[in-house]
Enzyme design. Structure first.
Site, PDB file in Angstrom:
ATOM      1  N   SER A 255       0.857  -1.184   0.000  1.00  0.00           N
ATOM      2  CA  SER A 255       0.000   0.000   0.000  1.00  0.00           C
ATOM      3  C   SER A 255       0.891   1.232   0.000  1.00  0.00           C
ATOM      4  CB  SER A 255      -0.893   0.008   1.240  1.00  0.00           C
ATOM      5  OG  SER A 255      -0.111   0.334   2.367  1.00  0.00           O
ATOM      6  N   LYS A 256       0.246   2.373   0.044  1.00  0.00           N
ATOM      7  CA  LYS A 256       0.988   3.646  -0.004  1.00  0.00           C
ATOM      8  C   LYS A 256       2.032   3.741   1.108  1.00  0.00           C
ATOM      9  CE  LYS A 256      -1.609   6.544  -2.928  1.00  0.00           C
ATOM     10  NZ  LYS A 256      -3.028   6.142  -2.915  1.00  0.00           N
TER      11      LYS A 256
END
Ligand code: GLU
Length: 491
Positions: A255-256
């Site tokens: 994810s980010k």
């Protein structure tokens, strides 16, 4: 089994193309190309609130940048279109009519409160947590009346009781079975008539003649539901291949938090498309247990679902950078030049015309630089070459201190200047020969002698190779630098 392969990549344009999606696209594309089949791009834009045209454009751009050409889809057309789900309402409506007519779908009038009450009971008392099938038992005449009276309703699939468990032979995961009694009569069409993802996807994949559905295993739990729809439509069930997701180094889904996730962000950070393609293809698939570098043609020739790993791929930015460095070294010299010139221009070091009038000089610079660059970005390139584009380099105080301030540095510079001055052919070979005489002639240690020349002409102790750099600077420029730096050197 693999005749007339048709696969699809079906992104939802609720964001840009991220690396997980890109890998799914790569596997579908490689599979289609390997089998001489068709790669279809479909835009799953049914989530009207979160889908944007800007995202769609960004996805198409990123696909093109990666070289993932599609045979049917946006901008190229095809005879199974349209390729945007929002333009296919008619197809879903017709398919729903089929299911209404053959008794595989029924209207459900349960209100949100009723459904919540059912869920609450399941939570407290236990038991089946899906829809309790209340409306499945409403007689068809009554249902018709309620619909005619305008009562809000959704359409649900009627999961057959007598079907038996659902089993697939997943091309990656092998046999997977789901018990039929865990299946929910899920919603096909919402109150406003729009189809759910679960329904629209099956209608599209069926009508587009998709033979293999290669996707992330976050969709595995959708598969038995989708199979009930295929069967209700009397459509052939495609082969499924669920690949594991990409995880960060901490073992959590990428994810980010783990850094940039969009393909275009990597492009903007100087990753080459060939490197990203190679890296992503290898993240969950391999040719054998040793080959890490392969080009597009090899990927197409070798790609096979049986060698897609069941285990998650672990995102490793270091390895991507390393691989990118390899591709940078392999890059055509002229391409390197063309990518470097705008960086030089933006940094105020050169005018755009340099690309023409000093092309050979720039070409000669590339081999010195390519070895040392891991990303094609100004931060990686400009500092390494700045000294070549200014009249006199900025002198790094630490380098002056560590090298020029040492006893003997001045003597070495004087001798180096004398020997270089005498050279008729100012190219790397003769320059090296000349400078190798400095230690003997002066008694200054070789390391210090070379370092002194390096700091004098480049301003720092770390620079591209010295002899080649001197050649690029030319005799006049090199000698002027040595002379300018001379007062900083100890005797
Ligand atoms: N639009 C879906 C997604 O982006 C596609 C799902 C599928 O491959 O069936 O997740």
């Amino acid at each position: 089994m693999t005749d007339n392969v048709r696969v699809r990549f079906a992104p939802s344009p609720t964001g840009h193309l991220h690396i997980g999606g890109a890998r799914t696209a790569i596997y579908n594309w490689a599979f289609a190309r390997h089998h001489g089949g068709s790669f279809v791009l479909r835009i799953d834009d049914t989530d009207k609130e979160r889908s944007t045209d800007e995202n769609t454009q960004a996805i198409l751009r990123a696909m093109r940048w990666l070289g993932l050409d599609w045979d049917e889809g946006p901008e190229v057309g095809g005879d199974r279109g349209p390729y945007y789900q929002t333009q296919r309402s008619e197809n879903y409506a017709v398919a729903l009519e089929t299911l209404k007519a053959n008794g595989h779908a029924y209207p459900c009038f349960c209100t949100a409160e009723q459904l919540e009450a059912q869920r609450e009971t399941a939570r407290t008392v236990g038991g089946f947590s899906g829809y309790d099938r209340t409306c499945r038992h409403i007689q068809s005449a009554e249902a018709q009346e309620r619909i005619a009276a305008g009562e809000p309703h959704v359409w649900r699939v009627k999961v057959p009781d007598d079907r038996g468990d659902i089993t697939i032979e997943d091309a990656i995961r092998g046999t997977v079975t789901w018990p039929i009694d865990a299946m929910d009569d899920f919603i096909l069409a919402r109150t406003d008539g729009t189809p759910t993802y679960m329904f629209a996807t099956v209608v599209d994949d069926w009508q587009m003649g998709i033979t293999h559905i290669i996707r992330g295993d976050d969709h595995l739990s959708n598969t038995p539901r989708q199979i009930t729809v295929y069967e209700a439509l009397e459509a052939p069930v495609p082969i499924f291949a669920h690949m594991s997701l990409i995880f960060g180094p901490d073992g959590k889904r990428l994810s980010k938090r783990h850094g940039a996730t969009s393909v275009e962000a990597y492009r903007d950070e100087g990753i080459l498309s060939e490197a990203l393609l190679n890296y992503l293809a290898l993240l969950g698939w391999s040719i054998d247990d040793k080959t890490t570098l392969f080009d597009r043609e090899t990927l197409i020739r070798e790609f096979d679902l049986s060698r897609v790993s069941k285990n998650p791929g672990i995102w490793d930015p270091e390895k991507l950078e390393w691989m990118n460095g390899v591709y940078i070294r392999d890059m055509a010299v002229d391409e390197f030049v063309d990518r470097m010139v705008p960086m030089l221009v933006n940094a105020g070091l050169a005018a755009p015309e340099i690309a023409e009038h000093s092309r050979d000089w720039l070409r000669a610079l590339v081999p010195l630089l390519a070895e040392r660059v891991r990303r094609m970005i100004p931060d990686e390139i400009v500092p390494k070459v700045r000294f070549l584009f200014v009249e006199f380099p900025e002198m790094d105080p630490a380098s002056v201190d560590k090298v020029l301030a040492k006893e003997g540095a001045g003597t070495a510079l004087d001798e180096a200047a004398r020997l270089l001055e005498a050279l008729a052919d100012f190219s790397a070979g003769p320059i090296e020969e000349a400078l190798r005489q400095v230690p003997e002639a002066t008694g200054v240690k070789a390391k210090l002698a070379f370092q002194a020349v390096r700091v004098a002409v480049t301003g720092t102790m770390v620079s591209p190779p010295l002899f080649e750099s001197l050649e690029l600077l030319g005799k006049v420029g090199a000698l002027a630098r040595i002379e300018k730096a001379r007062p900083l050197a100890a005797e």
